[in-house]
Write a protein that holds these residues in place. Structure first.
Motif, PDB file in Angstrom:
ATOM      1  N   SER A 162       0.815  -1.215   0.000  1.00  0.00           N
ATOM      2  CA  SER A 162       0.000   0.000   0.000  1.00  0.00           C
ATOM      3  C   SER A 162       0.851   1.267   0.000  1.00  0.00           C
ATOM      4  O   SER A 162       0.519   2.248  -0.655  1.00  0.00           O
ATOM      5  N   ARG A 163       1.953   1.229   0.727  1.00  0.00           N
ATOM      6  CA  ARG A 163       2.808   2.408   0.854  1.00  0.00           C
ATOM      7  C   ARG A 163       3.647   2.662  -0.391  1.00  0.00           C
ATOM      8  O   ARG A 163       3.790   3.800  -0.837  1.00  0.00           O
ATOM      9  N   TYR A 164       4.204   1.587  -0.965  1.00  0.00           N
ATOM     10  CA  TYR A 164       5.220   1.770  -1.997  1.00  0.00           C
ATOM     11  C   TYR A 164       4.829   1.295  -3.392  1.00  0.00           C
ATOM     12  O   TYR A 164       5.517   1.598  -4.357  1.00  0.00           O
ATOM     13  N   LEU A 165       3.729   0.534  -3.501  1.00  0.00           N
ATOM     14  CA  LEU A 165       3.358   0.016  -4.810  1.00  0.00           C
ATOM     15  C   LEU A 165       2.005   0.499  -5.304  1.00  0.00           C
ATOM     16  O   LEU A 165       1.836   0.731  -6.498  1.00  0.00           O
ATOM     17  N   GLU A 166       1.053   0.675  -4.412  1.00  0.00           N
ATOM     18  CA  GLU A 166      -0.304   0.972  -4.857  1.00  0.00           C
ATOM     19  C   GLU A 166      -0.716   2.421  -4.629  1.00  0.00           C
ATOM     20  O   GLU A 166      -1.863   2.761  -4.823  1.00  0.00           O
ATOM     21  N   HIS A 167       0.229   3.241  -4.200  1.00  0.00           N
ATOM     22  CA  HIS A 167      -0.154   4.625  -4.001  1.00  0.00           C
ATOM     23  C   HIS A 167      -0.408   5.274  -5.359  1.00  0.00           C
ATOM     24  O   HIS A 167       0.199   4.926  -6.359  1.00  0.00           O
ATOM     25  N   GLU A 168      -1.334   6.202  -5.387  1.00  0.00           N
ATOM     26  CA  GLU A 168      -1.762   6.798  -6.644  1.00  0.00           C
ATOM     27  C   GLU A 168      -0.724   7.785  -7.148  1.00  0.00           C
ATOM     28  O   GLU A 168      -0.348   8.727  -6.460  1.00  0.00           O
ATOM     29  N   LEU A 169      -0.274   7.554  -8.354  1.00  0.00           N
ATOM     30  CA  LEU A 169       0.606   8.491  -9.030  1.00  0.00           C
ATOM     31  C   LEU A 169      -0.125   8.979 -10.284  1.00  0.00           C
ATOM     32  O   LEU A 169      -0.826   8.212 -10.931  1.00  0.00           O
ATOM     33  N   PRO A 170       0.052  10.230 -10.649  1.00  0.00           N
ATOM     34  CA  PRO A 170      -0.652  10.754 -11.834  1.00  0.00           C
ATOM     35  C   PRO A 170       0.023  10.277 -13.110  1.00  0.00           C
ATOM     36  O   PRO A 170       0.456  11.071 -13.956  1.00  0.00           O
ATOM     37  N   VAL A 171       0.122   8.959 -13.255  1.00  0.00           N
ATOM     38  CA  VAL A 171       0.931   8.387 -14.324  1.00  0.00           C
ATOM     39  C   VAL A 171       0.474   8.831 -15.709  1.00  0.00           C
ATOM     40  O   VAL A 171       1.253   9.348 -16.509  1.00  0.00           O
ATOM     41  N   LYS A 172      -0.800   8.612 -16.005  1.00  0.00           N
ATOM     42  CA  LYS A 172      -1.263   8.905 -17.372  1.00  0.00           C
ATOM     43  C   LYS A 172      -1.141  10.385 -17.695  1.00  0.00           C
ATOM     44  O   LYS A 172      -0.705  10.754 -18.793  1.00  0.00           O
ATOM     45  N   ASN A 173      -1.494  11.245 -16.742  1.00  0.00           N
ATOM     46  CA  ASN A 173      -1.383  12.682 -16.987  1.00  0.00           C
ATOM     47  C   ASN A 173       0.055  13.097 -17.244  1.00  0.00           C
ATOM     48  O   ASN A 173       0.334  13.930 -18.120  1.00  0.00           O
ATOM     49  N   VAL A 174       0.975  12.509 -16.479  1.00  0.00           N
ATOM     50  CA  VAL A 174       2.391  12.826 -16.668  1.00  0.00           C
ATOM     51  C   VAL A 174       2.838  12.434 -18.067  1.00  0.00           C
ATOM     52  O   VAL A 174       3.528  13.207 -18.759  1.00  0.00           O
ATOM     53  N   LEU A 175       2.443  11.257 -18.516  1.00  0.00           N
ATOM     54  CA  LEU A 175       2.864  10.779 -19.831  1.00  0.00           C
ATOM     55  C   LEU A 175       2.235  11.583 -20.961  1.00  0.00           C
ATOM     56  O   LEU A 175       2.895  11.901 -21.960  1.00  0.00           O
ATOM     57  N   LEU A 176       0.973  11.934 -20.810  1.00  0.00           N
ATOM     58  CA  LEU A 176       0.296  12.700 -21.859  1.00  0.00           C
ATOM     59  C   LEU A 176       0.802  14.129 -21.941  1.00  0.00           C
ATOM     60  O   LEU A 176       0.660  14.786 -22.979  1.00  0.00           O
ATOM     61  N   ASN A 177       1.403  14.617 -20.863  1.00  0.00           N
ATOM     62  CA  ASN A 177       1.974  15.965 -20.887  1.00  0.00           C
ATOM     63  C   ASN A 177       3.338  16.005 -21.574  1.00  0.00           C
ATOM     64  O   ASN A 177       3.874  17.084 -21.836  1.00  0.00           O
ATOM     65  N   LEU A 178       3.902  14.831 -21.852  1.00  0.00           N
ATOM     66  CA  LEU A 178       5.142  14.771 -22.614  1.00  0.00           C
ATOM     67  C   LEU A 178       4.855  14.927 -24.105  1.00  0.00           C
ATOM     68  O   LEU A 178       3.775  14.577 -24.579  1.00  0.00           O
ATOM     69  N   THR A 179       5.822  15.427 -24.849  1.00  0.00           N
ATOM     70  CA  THR A 179       5.704  15.388 -26.304  1.00  0.00           C
ATOM     71  C   THR A 179       5.909  13.947 -26.749  1.00  0.00           C
ATOM     72  O   THR A 179       6.509  13.149 -26.013  1.00  0.00           O
ATOM     73  N   PRO A 180       5.430  13.577 -27.930  1.00  0.00           N
ATOM     74  CA  PRO A 180       5.672  12.200 -28.397  1.00  0.00           C
ATOM     75  C   PRO A 180       7.162  11.846 -28.394  1.00  0.00           C
ATOM     76  O   PRO A 180       7.530  10.714 -28.077  1.00  0.00           O
ATOM     77  N   ARG A 181       8.022  12.830 -28.749  1.00  0.00           N
ATOM     78  CA  ARG A 181       9.449  12.561 -28.778  1.00  0.00           C
ATOM     79  C   ARG A 181      10.006  12.330 -27.371  1.00  0.00           C
ATOM     80  O   ARG A 181      10.817  11.429 -27.152  1.00  0.00           O
ATOM     81  N   ASP A 182       9.544  13.121 -26.421  1.00  0.00           N
ATOM     82  CA  ASP A 182      10.022  12.936 -25.050  1.00  0.00           C
ATOM     83  C   ASP A 182       9.529  11.612 -24.472  1.00  0.00           C
ATOM     84  O   ASP A 182      10.227  10.987 -23.656  1.00  0.00           O
ATOM     85  N   PHE A 183       8.358  11.175 -24.889  1.00  0.00           N
ATOM     86  CA  PHE A 183       7.866   9.873 -24.455  1.00  0.00           C
ATOM     87  C   PHE A 183       8.789   8.759 -24.972  1.00  0.00           C
ATOM     88  O   PHE A 183       9.125   7.831 -24.248  1.00  0.00           O
ATOM     89  N   GLU A 184       9.226   8.888 -26.222  1.00  0.00           N
ATOM     90  CA  GLU A 184      10.171   7.918 -26.773  1.00  0.00           C
ATOM     91  C   GLU A 184      11.474   7.916 -25.979  1.00  0.00           C
ATOM     92  O   GLU A 184      12.055   6.858 -25.709  1.00  0.00           O
ATOM     93  N   LEU A 185      11.931   9.094 -25.603  1.00  0.00           N
ATOM     94  CA  LEU A 185      13.171   9.199 -24.835  1.00  0.00           C
ATOM     95  C   LEU A 185      13.025   8.572 -23.452  1.00  0.00           C
ATOM     96  O   LEU A 185      13.960   7.960 -22.928  1.00  0.00           O
ATOM     97  N   LEU A 186      11.852   8.721 -22.863  1.00  0.00           N
ATOM     98  CA  LEU A 186      11.603   8.104 -21.563  1.00  0.00           C
ATOM     99  C   LEU A 186      11.669   6.581 -21.678  1.00  0.00           C
ATOM    100  O   LEU A 186      12.259   5.912 -20.819  1.00  0.00           O
ATOM    101  N   ILE A 187      11.086   6.034 -22.734  1.00  0.00           N
ATOM    102  CA  ILE A 187      11.113   4.585 -22.932  1.00  0.00           C
ATOM    103  C   ILE A 187      12.543   4.119 -23.208  1.00  0.00           C
ATOM    104  O   ILE A 187      12.966   3.056 -22.732  1.00  0.00           O
ATOM    105  N   ALA A 188      13.288   4.917 -23.950  1.00  0.00           N
ATOM    106  CA  ALA A 188      14.698   4.583 -24.182  1.00  0.00           C
ATOM    107  C   ALA A 188      15.463   4.547 -22.859  1.00  0.00           C
ATOM    108  O   ALA A 188      16.301   3.668 -22.628  1.00  0.00           O
TER     109      ALA A 188
END
Length: 317
Positions: A162-188
């Protein structure tokens, strides 16, 4: 025998119980059960407020719940039971479980229980590994430990999850705020962290994939063509088929699609048919990034800048 009174934790509120158990045992005014949550209500209330808890408090609770070695109350009874057996029977028991051997061979400062509290040192960066260690200890000792100690191990796993794995992070919003190129760089960056040599393809004529990731050892070599889809909507079967098509003409061992969303059922079925394509959805990506840092969403720009620095020349083509 201690002259301190025993307090029934079931009659206390969670805050009252915490006030006692967070004090070092030798300084407490009473005796109280501190190796597990004695009521489901205490457990639920603590888990529901887990993100408001101080890190030091979390570690004290975990240390109480995890086996720290030494002796448990069951040892005396268990040893008497073993000593009542014949020598041959005792030798058979010692061969069945190392606990029996340690219990019978006990001397000096040795103890029958091996400690587990070291898993706290895996936190906060490796929570899944900590949980796996607790699960393995549970599996090895579940037939020997008292119920309260088994509950404590279970409660410790729930706290970590609960503390370290299931806490809510704004994951999708963070990713959608990246440019497509920056998203590729994150995956790299993710695959570089996994030990791959990575190349981010040029903006034009990328060959049907965004990141090339290669890794080899004495046994095998991998060449992954990674397609990055920073989409809000789910990824359909047409995209999966298109990526599979590149494998026919490209020298790759496997294709990977990493998405900021999820995949439709037909897309998932198509991928399973092929066995040469891996689909990584939003939840999968989150789990992988948490292995780098549980608070990875706050460091996305740092990761992207590191990759930009590495591929500055390539990005300007």
């Amino acid at each position: 025998m201690s002259k301190k009174p025993f307090v029934n934790a079931q009659e206390l509120t969670l805050d009252e119980w915490l006030k006692l158990v967070l004090v070092p045992e030798q300084m407490r005014p009473c005796l109280i059960e501190d190796s597990y949550f004695v009521t489901d209500q205490h457990l639920d209330e603590y888990i529901n407020s887990i993100h408001d808890r101080d890190e030091n408090e979390i570690q004290i609770i975990l240390n109480n719940f995890l086996i720290s070695g030494g002796h448990l109350g069951v040892d005396k009874t268990m040893r008497s039971w073993l000593l009542s057996m014949t020598l041959i029977e005792r030798e058979k028991k010692k061969a069945q479980h190392s606990y029996f051997k340690r219990l019978l061979d006990i001397s000096g400062s040795s103890s029958p229980w091996q400690g587990l509290s070291w898993v706290i040192d895996l936190l906060p960066h490796f929570p899944q590994e900590a949980i796996s260690s607790i699960d393995a200890y549970f599996l090895a000792h579940c037939q020997l430990l008292p119920d309260g100690r088994l509950d404590g191990l279970s409660d410790a796993s729930k706290i970590i999850r609960s503390r370290y794995l299931e806490h809510e992070l704004p994951v999708k919003n963070v990713l959608l705020n990246l440019t497509p190129r920056d998203f590729e760089l994150l995956i790299a960056y993710l695959y570089k962290s996994k030990g791959y040599n990575v190349v981010v393809t040029p903006r034009v004529s990328d060959g049907g994939y965004d990141v090339l990731a290669e890794r080899e050892n004495n046994r095998e070599s991998e060449r992954l063509h990674i397609e990055c889809k920073r989409y809000e909507e789910n990824i359909g079967v047409i995209i999966v088929r298109g990526v599979l098509g590149t494998l026919v003409v490209k020298n790759a061992t496997k294709a990977v699609i990493v998405a900021s969303s999820f995949f439709t059922k037909p897309a998932t079925i198509e991928a399973k048919k092929s066995k040469r394509i891996e689909l990584i959805n939003l939840d999968d990506l989150d789990r992988d990034m948490r292995k780098i840092d549980v608070n990875w969403t706050s460091k996305v720009n740092e990761y992207v800048m590191k990759m930009k620095s590495s591929y500055n020349k390539l990005l300007n083509e």
